[in-house]
Design a protein around this motif. Sequence first.
Motif, short mmCIF file in Angstrom:
data_model
loop_
_atom_site.label_atom_id
_atom_site.label_comp_id
_atom_site.label_asym_id
_atom_site.label_seq_id
_atom_site.Cartn_x
_atom_site.Cartn_y
_atom_site.Cartn_z
N MET A 1 54.00 115.44 25.52
CA MET A 1 52.19 115.33 25.49
C MET A 1 51.50 114.30 24.70
SD MET A 1 50.22 116.26 28.52
CE MET A 1 49.00 116.32 28.97
N LEU A 2 51.52 114.90 23.72
CA LEU A 2 51.03 113.95 21.86
C LEU A 2 51.31 112.90 22.50
CD1 LEU A 2 52.03 116.49 19.32
CD2 LEU A 2 49.51 115.95 20.46
N ALA A 3 52.46 111.83 22.89
CA ALA A 3 52.77 111.09 23.07
C ALA A 3 51.89 109.71 24.73
CB ALA A 3 54.03 110.19 23.56
N ALA A 4 51.42 111.09 25.40
CA ALA A 4 50.87 110.30 26.00
C ALA A 4 49.30 110.02 25.58
CB ALA A 4 51.31 111.44 27.11
N GLU A 5 48.85 111.34 24.99
CA GLU A 5 47.41 111.50 24.75
C GLU A 5 47.14 110.40 23.48
OE1 GLU A 5 43.99 114.42 21.97
OE2 GLU A 5 46.56 114.66 22.88
N PHE A 6 48.46 110.06 22.41
CA PHE A 6 48.34 108.15 21.96
C PHE A 6 48.09 107.71 22.68
CE2 PHE A 6 50.07 105.33 19.67
CZ PHE A 6 49.68 105.51 18.78
N ALA A 7 48.71 106.93 23.34
CA ALA A 7 48.53 106.34 24.63
C ALA A 7 47.32 106.21 24.97
CB ALA A 7 49.50 106.03 25.36
N TRP A 8 46.78 106.95 25.44
CA TRP A 8 45.63 107.11 26.71
C TRP A 8 44.58 106.66 25.33
CZ3 TRP A 8 41.30 110.34 25.87
CH2 TRP A 8 40.52 109.75 27.15
N LEU A 9 44.67 107.26 23.83
CA LEU A 9 43.18 106.46 22.56
C LEU A 9 43.68 105.52 22.06
CD1 LEU A 9 43.47 109.55 21.05
CD2 LEU A 9 41.75 109.81 22.30
N VAL A 10 44.81 105.10 22.24
CA VAL A 10 44.89 103.39 21.87
C VAL A 10 44.31 102.16 22.65
CG1 VAL A 10 45.87 102.05 20.96
CG2 VAL A 10 45.77 104.54 20.01
N THR A 11 44.51 103.43 23.85
CA THR A 11 44.88 102.28 24.78
C THR A 11 43.36 101.80 25.96
OG1 THR A 11 45.25 103.47 27.02
CG2 THR A 11 47.07 101.91 25.88
N ARG A 12 42.53 103.41 26.01
CA ARG A 12 41.31 102.99 26.37
C ARG A 12 40.17 102.29 25.71
NH1 ARG A 12 38.31 108.82 24.97
NH2 ARG A 12 37.35 107.73 24.21
N GLY A 13 41.03 101.98 24.04
CA GLY A 13 40.50 100.71 23.37
C GLY A 13 39.34 101.18 22.35
N SER A 14 38.81 102.43 23.09
CA SER A 14 38.33 102.86 21.36
C SER A 14 39.03 103.05 19.95
CB SER A 14 36.93 104.03 22.00
OG SER A 14 37.79 105.50 22.54
N TRP A 15 39.84 103.38 19.88
CA TRP A 15 40.64 104.18 18.69
C TRP A 15 41.74 102.98 18.56
CZ3 TRP A 15 41.45 109.77 17.95
CH2 TRP A 15 40.76 110.83 17.77
N ARG A 16 41.60 102.85 16.79
CA ARG A 16 42.96 102.39 16.60
C ARG A 16 44.22 102.97 16.43
NH1 ARG A 16 40.48 99.58 11.28
NH2 ARG A 16 40.44 101.92 10.69
#
Length: 64
Positions: free
Chosen positions: A1-16
Amino acid sequence: MLAAEFAWLVTRGSWRASDAAFRLLPGALMLLATRGALTGASWPWIALPLLASFPVHLLDLRRR
């Protein structure tokens, strides 16, 4: 679940990737310690991830 959250945060474009990693890593380490406690691991395997999560959390706070 943390990996999915990481991918979502990064691909959304707002977080490095580094920002997302520093924010999620303390929680991941605490989850690892919880897993060790629930499975009956010896105390060093529980204490080490908990000990490691604190400086990572402080680094995240310092970066912000």
